[in-house]
Design a protein around this motif. Sequence first.
Motif: not given
Length: 303
Positions: A165-166, A269, A275-276, A286
Motif C-alpha cells: 500500500g505504499l 495498512r 494506500r499511503t 491516505y
Amino acid sequence: MSYSVQVIWSPAIELVQSLSAYLNKSTHSLLHLGNRWVETTRQELTDGFADKLESKPPKLWDPLYLLIWQQLLKEQVTADAYLDWLESQDADQITTQLSPYVKKFPKQLRQTLGQQIELLRLWNDQYFSRMDRTVLTQLEEHRQKAEALLATMPGPELIEQVTNGLRFEPVDGLTQVILCPQYHYQPISVYCCFQGVTFCMYAAGRTGQPGTLGDQTTEAALSDSLRDTTCLKILRVLDGQTKPCSFTQLSKTMQLDKDTTFDAVFKLRLAGLIRTHVHTERLFLYSVRREAPAYQQYLQLSS
C-alpha cells in the motif's frame, strides 16, 4: 514527472535494520518479532553493551544506507566488508560520496562514523553474525523475485505490491526509489527520504516461499481490521472522499485522538485496505485501495 526503481539487498542493510529495530522502542509492540525478541536479544548481549544501548540509545545515521547502496553498485558487500570499508574512509571521502543526496552532515563526521561503526561491530559480533542465516538467504530470494517482477510492471506498482500500500508520489526532485526487502521491522515498511533518492525497506516476511513476495495481507490482520468499528468508520470516511486525506484530517473528522487514529490506520495498512501516498517523510496522505482483494471483503461486510 517519474522516477526509476532499483531493487537491492545486502546483509549490511539488514545489519543496520536489525540494530535500528532493537533501538526503536516505539515500534517494539508493533513488530512481528515483538518484545519477546527484544528481551531474548538483550540476554545475548554483554552487560556493558546492553546497558549502553539502554541508557543512552544512539540514533543510527540514515545515510549509512546510501553508502551501502553505493558499494553495491560496485560489488556485493557483507556486513564485515562494509564496516571495514566504512572505517577506511575519511570525512572528505564520505562527504564527496554523499553530497549529491545529503544536505547536512554532523559537525564531527569522522567521530560520528567511528561511534556508529563501533556500535555496528559490537551488534554484529553479539547478535547479527549469530542469527539464523536462513533469514538472509530468503531475503536474497525476495530480492531476486522483486527484480524479476520489476521487468513486468511499472516501478510504482511494484512498490505498492511489495509494501502492501505504499505509493511514493513523483514529487519534484525525486529521481529514484531504492527498494530493499527486510526482516526485522516486519510487518512495517521503513523508508528514508534523501535528495533525489528514497530508500524503502519493505517487510518481506519469512515464509520459505518467495512466491508470496509482498503479500502481507493475512487473514488475521484483515479479520482484525474488519471487526474494529473505528477501522470501519475510517474506511467509510476515506471511501467517500474524492482525494486522499491527511492523518490530521482523519483525526478531526472522526473526532478521535491521535493514538486511536494511529492504531486504526496501522491495522488498515497491515490489512492492505488503504494506500499511503508518500510525498516526504513527514507528508503523507491516505486513500482506499479499491482494487485490493481485501476491499471486496469490506464491501461484502458493508452490504
